[in-house]
Design an enzyme around this catalytic site. Sequence first.
Site, PDB file in Angstrom:
ATOM      1  N   GLN A  72      52.019  32.779  26.909  1.00 23.37           N
ATOM      2  CA  GLN A  72      50.873  33.685  26.913  1.00 23.37           C
ATOM      3  C   GLN A  72      50.379  33.902  28.341  1.00 23.37           C
ATOM      4  OE1 GLN A  72      47.377  33.090  24.122  1.00 23.37           O
ATOM      5  NE2 GLN A  72      46.385  32.564  26.029  1.00 23.37           N
ATOM      6  N   GLY A  73      50.230  35.152  28.760  1.00 20.80           N
ATOM      7  CA  GLY A  73      49.750  35.468  30.104  1.00 20.80           C
ATOM      8  C   GLY A  73      48.390  36.144  30.065  1.00 20.80           C
ATOM      9  N   SER A  77      45.124  34.199  31.327  1.00 22.57           N
ATOM     10  CA  SER A  77      44.243  33.672  32.377  1.00 22.57           C
ATOM     11  C   SER A  77      44.719  34.080  33.767  1.00 22.57           C
ATOM     12  CB  SER A  77      44.184  32.144  32.294  1.00 22.57           C
ATOM     13  OG  SER A  77      43.642  31.732  31.056  1.00 22.57           O
ATOM     14  N   SER A 124      50.695  28.019  29.618  1.00 24.69           N
ATOM     15  CA  SER A 124      51.287  26.874  28.913  1.00 24.69           C
ATOM     16  C   SER A 124      52.770  27.118  28.653  1.00 24.69           C
ATOM     17  CB  SER A 124      50.561  26.643  27.585  1.00 24.69           C
ATOM     18  OG  SER A 124      49.205  26.352  27.792  1.00 24.69           O
ATOM     19  N   GLU A 182      45.056  31.781  16.226  1.00 28.05           N
ATOM     20  CA  GLU A 182      45.136  30.355  16.548  1.00 28.05           C
ATOM     21  C   GLU A 182      44.415  29.506  15.523  1.00 28.05           C
ATOM     22  OE1 GLU A 182      45.568  29.882  21.313  1.00 28.05           O
ATOM     23  OE2 GLU A 182      43.559  30.244  20.559  1.00 28.05           O
ATOM     24  N   GLU A 226      31.076  25.200  27.735  1.00 21.57           N
ATOM     25  CA  GLU A 226      29.968  26.075  28.145  1.00 21.57           C
ATOM     26  C   GLU A 226      30.091  27.435  27.436  1.00 21.57           C
ATOM     27  OE1 GLU A 226      31.831  24.295  30.172  1.00 21.57           O
ATOM     28  OE2 GLU A 226      30.373  22.843  30.964  1.00 21.57           O
TER      29      GLU A 226
END
Length: 402
Positions: free
Chosen positions: A130-131, A133, A165, A248, A387
């Site tokens: 997965q790209g 971030s 990942s 997910e 957060e």
Amino acid sequence: MDLRYSEDAEKYRAHITSLLGSTLPEGWHGLGALDPGERGTFLREWRNVLLEHRLLAPHWPTEHGGGGLSNSERAVLNEEFTKAGVPLMLTDNDASGFQLLGNIVLALGTPEQKSHFLPRVISGEHLWCQGFSEPGAGSDLASVATRAVREGDEWVINGQKIWTSAGHLANWMFALVRTDTEAPKHRGLTFLLIPMDQPGIEVRPISQINGNPEFNEVFFTDARTSAENVIGEVNGGWGVAMMTLGFERGENATAMALRFQAEFDRLVDLVNSRGRGDDPQVRARLARCYTRLQVVRLLAMRSLTTFLSGEPPGPEAAIVKLYWSEYWQSVSALAVDVLGAEAIAPTVQRPPSADGPDLHGAPNDSGSWVGTYLNAFASTIYTGTSEIQRNIIAERVLGLPK
């Protein structure tokens, strides 16, 4: 919240337990009980078992090679495999390939994309990562700077992704790229499928605190992909990404709770084996962990109820993520404190399970617990930091002002 499964789901549970009994080796204690060589051999043979019984993609329609299971059957399958200590996801790239890429192609892909990509996920020819971030973006997923420019029948990609990942093992990536620099940041994004085995793509593994290169940096310099490899609409990638992340959650909810229960039982055994069962401070921390574990279990049951009713996960899912990730850190910290000086120099170094408690059957020793302790640090960061989860709860669950 209904804590019971349907009669049909319980019949399927009996079928799966019978299948496990007839296919697992005699004396089976879980994947964690095998040494690395034995584990590799078992996973190759287990893949053939899952293929034979259409359980590699149990939730996909049968016409695309899946098992065509109902939601309740999928939940039962996850529970029984977790209890037996055998995986449904066999490689580090399978979660991205089956749960994320496969589901989004089924939902929004063209007939040509389905016929090309889905069989290659099942065969293992395509290993996906997965790209999303990017450096400097923090948890703001929409701050995508990697650009893709259309040139004829191709997209030309330049930029950088990070925290990818299993990117060092993948040969395909699904990525969010910016295709309109003039649009507001949540628009002008496109969901693109990119082959990684080409000039112009460099993957640099990042060594983590536990010594594993699970995450990676990925650099794009005039990398290319076919114009046909867009999922959804050009400049409509934000909605596609949000739908992908929703995959997910769901059927794994109770399976994760079962893994945490098994981990807690191992912690109790560890406390007793180290003669700390009479320590009032250890007993108090154990009791606090047990109480929080029951909350994790009930939250999982509520998530499962939502999943079985066919409703999409709401903002309440942030409560589940926040609670289990912080619970996990407290459990593993207690284990390390019980180990004491033994935790400073664990006698055995093993790669921990990447997505939660150590593998079923793993030795209850310092090697296992120290790996789990280090791995738990990442749990309050990945898939949205604590957060971010608290902001979601405050604004979208409680209705507090931004």
